[in-house]
Each structure stands twice: as structure tokens, then as C-alpha cells.
Write a protein that holds these residues in place. Sequence first.
Motif, mmCIF file in Angstrom:
data_model
loop_
_atom_site.group_PDB
_atom_site.id
_atom_site.type_symbol
_atom_site.label_atom_id
_atom_site.label_comp_id
_atom_site.label_asym_id
_atom_site.label_seq_id
_atom_site.Cartn_x
_atom_site.Cartn_y
_atom_site.Cartn_z
ATOM 1 N N VAL A 50 -2.378 -4.808 0.589
ATOM 2 C CA VAL A 50 -2.287 -3.357 0.407
ATOM 3 C C VAL A 50 -3.180 -2.668 1.434
ATOM 4 O O VAL A 50 -4.301 -3.099 1.686
ATOM 5 N N THR B 222 -5.320 0.682 2.231
ATOM 6 C CA THR B 222 -6.000 1.663 1.400
ATOM 7 C C THR B 222 -6.728 2.679 2.280
ATOM 8 O O THR B 222 -6.921 2.464 3.476
ATOM 9 N N TYR C 78 -3.206 1.253 -7.515
ATOM 10 C CA TYR C 78 -3.968 0.158 -6.928
ATOM 11 C C TYR C 78 -4.583 -0.748 -7.990
ATOM 12 O O TYR C 78 -4.702 -1.968 -7.790
ATOM 13 N N GLY D 142 0.829 -1.199 0.000
ATOM 14 C CA GLY D 142 0.000 0.000 0.000
ATOM 15 C C GLY D 142 0.864 1.248 0.000
ATOM 16 O O GLY D 142 1.986 1.251 0.528
#
Length: 292
Positions: free
Chosen positions: A130, A132, A196, A40
Motif C-alpha cells: 500500500v 500511504t 488502511y 493504496g
Amino acid sequence: MAYANLPYTPKPITDIFTADTDIDRRKCQRVVPMRVLALGLGRTGTASLRTALKELGFDDCYHMMSASVENPPDCLMWQDAFAAKYDGVGKFGREEWDKLLGHCQAVCDWPAVAFAKELIEAYPEAKVLVTTRNVDTWHASTMKTVDWRANDPELKMVSRFDWGSGLYQPMLRKFWDVFFGGDFEKNGKQRYIDYYEEIRSLVPKENLLEYRMGEGWEPLCDFLEVPVPEGKKFPHTNDTDGFVDRCRARNRAQMMNVAFRALVVGGSVAATAFSAAMTIRRFVGSRGSLLA
């Protein structure tokens, strides 16, 4: 501009106001398996995640702080990686990643995100996740913190004289330029969206965890197949308000290193000159006595 194979220089013994280590990663190798790629973007809770991963046994976890305030010589290898990927100079593959990250079981934050594809290919056995957050709040937070730091004139000035910041500032600036096209304010939000999407295209959905701060231990631990820590709150660190203060404190400490080195070196020069003058004076005086 490529900065590949920049020479390693040891930490000055006069750097007493900072506690940086001085490890030349080019001489290192992998000593623990890479188990987690937390890819991320920074300012999505990566500092908190780093602490959480270490609590779960994924030690060490690489983070931008690893290069900025822990072991600045790491920046030399990050510059090698940037040169290889973005400037076509040299190579940076599994062997080099094992040298740079060989002491780590996990990696998160920037600048590692600039090499998401390369890290996924280098460590196919590692789990990928990741962190976010809302793109607008992320952009606002990053503007106040890392974008400010990348453009900090005080850091740029100090980097001309201080060992640690002299390694870190050019690396940070290089990362900011290549990853955000030199203009984070303009390009940041779209880069976030594109990034992403790129990760989702690289990792099958069933093998990727998208995690938001506030979700607690359970989804993270389930994905990583480790037990939930009993009686421990999920960590929360590196808030926006404290970021600038910490960076300015770091600048001041590095300025003190520079001032102390100048004092020591200047004092040594003055002492040498004084000793030479006294020797000459004694020699001339002695010769004068012989000639009298």
C-alpha cells in the motif's frame, strides 16, 4: 442502484479525437499471472507507482486510467463488480477478475481498492503493498482532483452523448458513492483511516509493504524481490496541478467526437433526404411527361 450486465457497445467509428481502445473484457481471460496487489488509495502516488511497477517488469499494471482514458468498456465489468458487492446483484469472483484483469501482472489505484478483500482472496499468491501519505494532505489533494472529477458537471453532460465518458462517468460516480458514502468531503478522512486498518487486518505485517513516495527503489524492489533499475530515477507523475487540465482536455476531445458524429450523421440524413427528393422529382417529372 445496480448496473449489472450492461450491454457492450462498440466504439463509434466517428470517435477520432480520442485514442481509446475498444476491448470487451467479458470475452477475455488471464494470460499473465497476477503478481502484485498495490492497494493504496488513489492520490497516494499510485500513478508514479504504476510507472515504476511497469519499469520493474510488472506489465501491465491496472489503474483507474485503464478504464478512464485507455479502455472505457472496462467500466462495464467494474459496474458488474459494484453490483455484486454493494447491491447483491449477480456474482463477481476469480473468473470475472481474470477476465477484467487478465492482461495485468499488477493492479493499483481506484476503483480496485473498493475490492481489496476480494482481490486478496482471489490472488493469494500476489504480493500486497500500500502507498500511504499524510491523511490531511491526501484529503486536500483528492478534493482538488478526483472528487472534483466525480462531481464535474461538464463530464456528466458529455457522458449523455459520448461513448467513452458515457461508460466512465457512471462507474466513477458509483464508486465514489459506495466507497465514500456519497460525501467525500465529510467522510474521506475517516474512510482513509478505516481502509488502511482494514488492509492491515487482512494481510500479515510481514507480508505487507507500506510505502511512501520518496523512499526510492530500494524498499519496493527488496519487497518485490527484483533488482533495482540502474541509473533510473523513481518516476513522478500525475501531479495535482495538471490533473484538472488533463480532464478538461479529455472533455473537449469527447465533445469533438460528439460534434463530429452529429455532423456525419446529420450530413448522411441530409444527403439521403436530398437523394430521395431528387428521385421523387425525377419520377413525378417523368410521369408528367408521359401524361402530357
